[in-house]
Design a protein around this motif. Structure first.
Motif, PDB file in Angstrom:
ATOM      1  N   ASP A  13       0.827  -1.206   0.000  1.00  0.00           N
ATOM      2  CA  ASP A  13       0.000   0.000   0.000  1.00  0.00           C
ATOM      3  C   ASP A  13       0.867   1.263   0.000  1.00  0.00           C
ATOM      4  O   ASP A  13       0.580   2.225  -0.717  1.00  0.00           O
ATOM      5  N   VAL A  14       1.935   1.261   0.792  1.00  0.00           N
ATOM      6  CA  VAL A  14       2.832   2.423   0.851  1.00  0.00           C
ATOM      7  C   VAL A  14       3.510   2.638  -0.499  1.00  0.00           C
ATOM      8  O   VAL A  14       3.591   3.773  -0.994  1.00  0.00           O
ATOM      9  N   LEU A  15       3.996   1.565  -1.098  1.00  0.00           N
ATOM     10  CA  LEU A  15       4.662   1.685  -2.395  1.00  0.00           C
ATOM     11  C   LEU A  15       3.707   2.202  -3.463  1.00  0.00           C
ATOM     12  O   LEU A  15       4.103   2.979  -4.346  1.00  0.00           O
ATOM     13  N   ARG A  16       2.438   1.776  -3.374  1.00  0.00           N
ATOM     14  CA  ARG A  16       1.427   2.273  -4.318  1.00  0.00           C
ATOM     15  C   ARG A  16       1.262   3.779  -4.171  1.00  0.00           C
ATOM     16  O   ARG A  16       1.234   4.517  -5.179  1.00  0.00           O
ATOM     17  N   GLN A  17       1.156   4.245  -2.936  1.00  0.00           N
ATOM     18  CA  GLN A  17       0.971   5.681  -2.703  1.00  0.00           C
ATOM     19  C   GLN A  17       2.199   6.482  -3.143  1.00  0.00           C
ATOM     20  O   GLN A  17       2.071   7.585  -3.697  1.00  0.00           O
ATOM     21  N   ALA A  55      12.677   7.101  -1.102  1.00  0.00           N
ATOM     22  CA  ALA A  55      11.826   6.134  -0.392  1.00  0.00           C
ATOM     23  C   ALA A  55      11.315   5.000  -1.267  1.00  0.00           C
ATOM     24  O   ALA A  55      10.844   3.984  -0.741  1.00  0.00           O
ATOM     25  N   GLU A  56      11.406   5.106  -2.577  1.00  0.00           N
ATOM     26  CA  GLU A  56      10.699   4.154  -3.431  1.00  0.00           C
ATOM     27  C   GLU A  56      11.233   2.722  -3.351  1.00  0.00           C
ATOM     28  O   GLU A  56      10.472   1.766  -3.515  1.00  0.00           O
ATOM     29  N   LYS A  57      12.531   2.536  -3.066  1.00  0.00           N
ATOM     30  CA  LYS A  57      13.076   1.177  -3.007  1.00  0.00           C
ATOM     31  C   LYS A  57      13.025   0.599  -1.594  1.00  0.00           C
ATOM     32  O   LYS A  57      12.703  -0.570  -1.398  1.00  0.00           O
ATOM     33  N   ARG A  76       0.617   3.756  15.168  1.00  0.00           N
ATOM     34  CA  ARG A  76       1.525   2.840  14.497  1.00  0.00           C
ATOM     35  C   ARG A  76       2.385   3.672  13.544  1.00  0.00           C
ATOM     36  O   ARG A  76       1.913   4.158  12.525  1.00  0.00           O
ATOM     37  N   LEU A  77       3.646   3.840  13.907  1.00  0.00           N
ATOM     38  CA  LEU A  77       4.542   4.734  13.188  1.00  0.00           C
ATOM     39  C   LEU A  77       5.595   3.934  12.437  1.00  0.00           C
ATOM     40  O   LEU A  77       6.268   3.073  13.020  1.00  0.00           O
ATOM     41  N   TYR A  78       5.752   4.249  11.158  1.00  0.00           N
ATOM     42  CA  TYR A  78       6.798   3.628  10.358  1.00  0.00           C
ATOM     43  C   TYR A  78       7.893   4.664  10.095  1.00  0.00           C
ATOM     44  O   TYR A  78       7.600   5.793   9.667  1.00  0.00           O
ATOM     45  N   ILE A  79       9.138   4.291  10.363  1.00  0.00           N
ATOM     46  CA  ILE A  79      10.257   5.238  10.345  1.00  0.00           C
ATOM     47  C   ILE A  79      11.174   4.930   9.167  1.00  0.00           C
ATOM     48  O   ILE A  79      11.568   3.781   8.942  1.00  0.00           O
ATOM     49  N   GLY A  80      11.520   5.975   8.396  1.00  0.00           N
ATOM     50  CA  GLY A  80      12.391   5.808   7.233  1.00  0.00           C
ATOM     51  C   GLY A  80      13.440   6.903   7.160  1.00  0.00           C
ATOM     52  O   GLY A  80      13.534   7.765   8.043  1.00  0.00           O
ATOM     53  N   LYS A  81      14.216   6.883   6.088  1.00  0.00           N
ATOM     54  CA  LYS A  81      15.266   7.896   5.916  1.00  0.00           C
ATOM     55  C   LYS A  81      14.697   9.276   5.648  1.00  0.00           C
ATOM     56  O   LYS A  81      15.340  10.291   5.943  1.00  0.00           O
ATOM     57  N   VAL A  82      13.502   9.319   5.075  1.00  0.00           N
ATOM     58  CA  VAL A  82      12.831  10.596   4.806  1.00  0.00           C
ATOM     59  C   VAL A  82      11.368  10.483   5.212  1.00  0.00           C
ATOM     60  O   VAL A  82      10.810   9.384   5.265  1.00  0.00           O
ATOM     61  N   GLN A 139      11.020  -5.276  -1.692  1.00  0.00           N
ATOM     62  CA  GLN A 139      10.594  -6.579  -1.178  1.00  0.00           C
ATOM     63  C   GLN A 139      10.869  -6.667   0.319  1.00  0.00           C
ATOM     64  O   GLN A 139      11.966  -6.337   0.773  1.00  0.00           O
ATOM     65  N   LEU A 140       9.864  -7.109   1.074  1.00  0.00           N
ATOM     66  CA  LEU A 140      10.035  -7.319   2.508  1.00  0.00           C
ATOM     67  C   LEU A 140      10.848  -8.596   2.726  1.00  0.00           C
ATOM     68  O   LEU A 140      10.419  -9.687   2.354  1.00  0.00           O
ATOM     69  N   GLN A 141      12.017  -8.440   3.332  1.00  0.00           N
ATOM     70  CA  GLN A 141      12.892  -9.591   3.518  1.00  0.00           C
ATOM     71  C   GLN A 141      12.867 -10.137   4.939  1.00  0.00           C
ATOM     72  O   GLN A 141      13.012 -11.338   5.142  1.00  0.00           O
ATOM     73  N   ARG A 142      12.690  -9.243   5.906  1.00  0.00           N
ATOM     74  CA  ARG A 142      12.878  -9.707   7.279  1.00  0.00           C
ATOM     75  C   ARG A 142      12.187  -8.747   8.244  1.00  0.00           C
ATOM     76  O   ARG A 142      12.216  -7.529   8.062  1.00  0.00           O
TER      77      ARG A 142
END
Length: 686
Positions: A13-17, A55-57, A76-82, A139-142
């Motif tokens: 869903d996030v990648l779609r957005q 963020a796309e990859k 529910r917070l998801y944390i990324g580089k940006v 791809q979700l790896q772990r």
């Protein structure tokens, strides 16, 4: 439903957005007009484009479930580089530098309070989940849960950290946003108007921490800090290439990155060339010197030398106005008191040569006013007479350039060794300078010409700072607003004794004691437990370190120590390289004691079909693969595997310098270390 499946659906869903937002922005025509409002909007759109591209990859690396006190909702917070917002403006991904993200790094579980500092004040609450997430190429790896409320087993965080450490294979330094530890987080988010001094053992991540601190400061103080007015001083251009990918990965650009010598030469107004002293540095690092010799070589970088230079500049200023009135024919006479009052009172706030300029303009105005009483024809006659007198006076007022002043200062300096005087003056006569002259020349230039406030640094990072002098740091302090520094290094790796320091007090004493803080990083994340134990033993044989490296428990192969003749050494290296290739290692460093040994070894390896890159310290880039270099050039770099050649008692006698040098060599290895020796092994070896 299985947690892995839930996270996969959320990722989809996030990648779609992200894709939808990217497409919308890319199809929006870029504005290139002159309207200020539209320019600002276009700048914001471009920033969003870059964030979405980042963020796309790998859109995020962590999840934090947090419930504020008195709130019924668990966020529910998801944390990324940006940070990325959804189409309605609600946070989709939280930037790792945001205040609430600090909870992910600082909260370690148990009964400890959960809180973070926000612009509105302290926010307290309950952490329900800390989850590490590995995404590669969308791809979700772990997924690894570091904390789940109500569960006692917290081994997941160690498992994830060890997994990430074992993945390290790049020939470039990488970001650590997904594995920042609590003590690292405290440094990264420390107040900006402080001087931080970081003593970090080999592999403690101090360089990476400093780069992340820059990224954090720009994010946190974006209304007051400008990236182009921040600077990183690194030990070499090779090292700059090694760290080059980290800041772009964190979405930060335009930060100056240079060596002190390159920066200083560029700052000097007078054209001079830098004598790289390659022969001297090589001879120093390939032999040993007495304590007396070390102190003598360090003198030009000391606070004492700087104070002597300050006294000489003060004396030059005090004697600027000649001890006689300025008599300009029959037109005008200016008394000593008047001239001194102008120079020492009216224009006191200006640098010396600006004061001279103001003085001469004022004298010219006084002459013009006095000439008004003369008839036009006589006025021209009188003006011609006083012009020559004024020209002579101008030449006598502060006649020296910065280099000329420094020559005079060196010639008259009573405490400088005669050999150093002669060597320094010889270079200056040829418009050449040595590295230890640069702080002095810049200090003189600043006294003469001043420092433009608009050019002062907002923040300074000094890497491998144990090789800097107190004079260098003090000079940079004068050029930096609010003593905002990150100074990092390791005294145990201080192999450049001829220019460095023995204790951090040499730097901390330069700053306001209420705004300087020393951090010690004792955990090493680079090498295996076996390698660190081996290196610690080497170091302790002849040197008492500030702190010993403490490994994060990541076990690997035993360190191998092999006796071999000069002819057998080549065979052992060849066999080892075959073994390392089979293991899948891509970056291998062969470390010799001297440059000549490295050159000879490269020739021998080439004769049997093994190509390795020779590193001399003058390279602009580092590409990994097989590298051959003297051990003293390896500082700051890391390799998956390291082979140390000829570690015998002649090459590595039992003294502090050689124990630190061999320690540097051992701690370059991530996963595999081999030590070869001919004849009697060094007593530094375990």
């Amino acid at each position: 439903m299985d947690e892995h499946i839930k996270e996969e659906r959320r990722l989809f869903d996030v990648l779609r957005q992200i894709a939808e937002q990217s497409q919308k922005l890319e199809t929006t025509e870029r504005y290139v007009g002159d309207d200020i409002t539209e320019q600002v909007l276009e700048e914001m759109r471009e920033k969003n484009r870059q964030h979405l591209k980042t963020a796309e990859k790998e859109p995020y690396f962590a999840r934090l479930d947090f419930q504020e006190d008195l709130s019924p909702e668990i966020e529910r917070l998801y944390i990324g580089k940006v940070g990325i917002a959804d189409s309605s403006g609600e946070p989709l991904i939280i930037d790792w530098r945001a205040p609430i993200s600090s909870l992910f790094y600082s909260f370690t579980g148990g009964d400890e309070p959960a809180y973070y500092e926000s612009p509105e004040g302290l926010i307290e609450g309950t952490v329900h989940l800390k989850r590490n997430i590995v995404i590669r190429q969308q791809q979700l790896q772990r997924i690894v849960d570091a904390y789940v409320k109500g569960k006692a087993d917290l081994s997941g965080v160690d498992e994830f950290l060890l997994h990430r450490l074992s993945e390290r294979t790049s020939s470039r330094l990488q970001d650590i946003v997904s594995t920042i530890q609590a003590e690292q987080n405290a440094i990264i988010r420390a107040p900006k108007n402080n001087a931080l001094i970081i003593q970090g053992v080999a592999g403690s991540g101090k360089t990476t921490i400093a780069l992340h601190r820059l990224a954090y400061l720009i994010y946190e103080h974006q209304d007051r800090l400008r990236s182009e007015r921040m600077i990183i001083f690194a030990p070499s251009t090779l090292f700059l290439d090694y760290i080059a990918d980290v800041l772009p990965e964190l979405g930060v650009g335009n930060i100056q990155q240079t060596t002190f010598n390159d920066w200083a030469i560029h700052q000097l107004e007078e054209p001079v060339t830098l004598d790289q002293q390659t022969a001297f540095k090589r001879s120093w690092l390939e032999t040993t010197s007495t304590r007396e010799a070390i102190d003598s070589l360090r003198y030009k970088g000391s606070r004492q030398f700087k104070e002597q230079l300050k006294k000489a500049l003060d004396a030059y200023e005090a004697q600027a106005i000649p001890e006689r009135p300025l008599i300009l024919g029959d037109v005008l006479t200016l008394s000593i008191a008047t001239l001194q009052s102008w120079f020492n009172t009216d224009y006191k706030s200006y640098p010396l040569l600006k004061r001279k300029e103001r003085m001469m303009n004022r004298i010219k105005n006084e002459i013009d006013n006095a000439l008004k009483s003369y008839a036009p024809k006589e006025r021209q006659v009188q003006k011609k007479k006083v012009t020559q007198t004024l020209r002579t006076y101008t030449k006598k007022l502060l006649p020296l350039s910065p280099v000329a002043f420094y020559k005079q200062f060196i010639s008259a300096h009573p405490q400088l060794a005669q050999k150093q005087k002669e060597q320094t003056l010889k270079h200056l006569e040829q418009s050449s300078v040595q590295a230890d002259d640069l702080p002095s020349l810049l200090m003189i230039q600043h006294t003469f010409y001043g420092i433009d406030k608009g050019q002062k640094f907002h923040h300074v990072v000094v890497d491998e700072a144990q090789d800097f002098s107190p004079f260098q740091i003090d000079l940079l302090k004068q050029l930096t607003l609010n003593q905002s520094f990150t100074i990092l290094g390791d005294l145990s790796q201080g192999i450049h004794d001829y220019k460095g320091i023995d204790q951090w007090e040499a730097f901390s004493d330069l700053f306001d004691p209420t705004r300087v803080k020393l951090f010690k990083l004792e955990k090493s994340y680079r090498s295996t437990t076996e390698i660190i134990a081996f290196a610690n033993t080497v170091l302790a044989k002849a040197y008492q370190p500030v702190c010993m490296a403490e490994p994060v428990f990541r076990s690997g192969e035993a360190v191998t120590v092999i006796s071999c003749s000069s002819t057998e050494q080549l065979k052992h290296i060849q066999q080892k390289l075959i073994y390392l290739t089979e293991k899948g290692y891509h970056s291998v460093g062969i470390l010799t004691r001297t440059q000549l040994e490295a050159e000879e070894l490269q020739r021998q390896l080439k004769s049997i079909g093994v190509d390795g890159a020779m590193l001399t310290g003058e390279e602009d880039n580092y590409d990994g693969g097989l590298s051959i270099l003297p051990m003293y050039l390896s500082k700051g770099l890391e390799f998956e595997a390291v082979i140390i050649t000829n570690a015998n008692v002649e090459n590595f006698p039992t003294d502090a310098f050689h124990s630190k040098l061999l320690y540097v060599g051992c701690t370059r290895a991530l996963h595999n270390l081999s030590v070869l020796y001919q004849g009697q092994p060094s007593l530094l070896l375990p």
